[in-house]
Design a protein around this motif. Sequence first.
Motif, mmCIF file in Angstrom:
data_model
loop_
_atom_site.group_PDB
_atom_site.id
_atom_site.type_symbol
_atom_site.label_atom_id
_atom_site.label_comp_id
_atom_site.label_asym_id
_atom_site.label_seq_id
_atom_site.Cartn_x
_atom_site.Cartn_y
_atom_site.Cartn_z
ATOM 1 N N SER A 52 41.980 40.890 47.354
ATOM 2 C CA SER A 52 40.722 40.301 47.815
ATOM 3 C C SER A 52 39.603 41.323 47.954
ATOM 4 N N ILE A 157 36.571 35.220 43.124
ATOM 5 C CA ILE A 157 35.995 35.320 44.473
ATOM 6 C C ILE A 157 35.842 33.926 45.078
ATOM 7 N N ILE A 160 39.243 32.600 46.091
ATOM 8 C CA ILE A 160 39.707 33.206 47.347
ATOM 9 C C ILE A 160 38.978 32.592 48.542
#
Length: 186
Positions: A52, A157, A160
């Motif tokens: 992440s 992104i 996530i």
Amino acid sequence: MHYELIKTFFRIGLFTLGGGYAMIPLIEEEVVNRHHWVTKEEMLDLIAIAQSCPGVFAINISIFIGYKLKKVSGAVATAAGTALPSFLIILLIAMFFHQFEDNKVIAAMFKGIRPAVVALIAVPTFNMAKQAQLNRYTVWIPVVSALLIWLLGVSPIWIIILAGIGGFLYGKTKNNKEALARRNQQ
């Protein structure tokens, strides 16, 4: 301990063929099974955090492990140990690249390495799925995420962020249902 960190991550860094994900089995073997520096559950969490964060996955995970063990000095030691082999190998390749760039034997070797790298990435993926306790109700999450990234070009992104929000909402809903069920039993 710092010498042991550098030595361990240097050894791991020597086998960075295929990038950071290919290193996961090596890192897990050394850090979890051999040295017992982190548990399997902590390793799974560290992998998720390292994925992440911006930056190189292998360096990220080594920094997190080093920091957990010896704070800033441990993070520096593990990062240096991880990066140094790649740096030295790239330096040597750059110095002598012109001598073997058209060498058919070297090109054939790299073609042979590619399928092995795919396996090195697949194994930790299956292990993480097992450790994350995927089941028939949750297996759709990584499948849909992979398809969104691969077919539609959705940024990881966003995946996530959406997964984090979804997990938060699911946890909140589950906690609310449990609290309601406890109140109804009383």
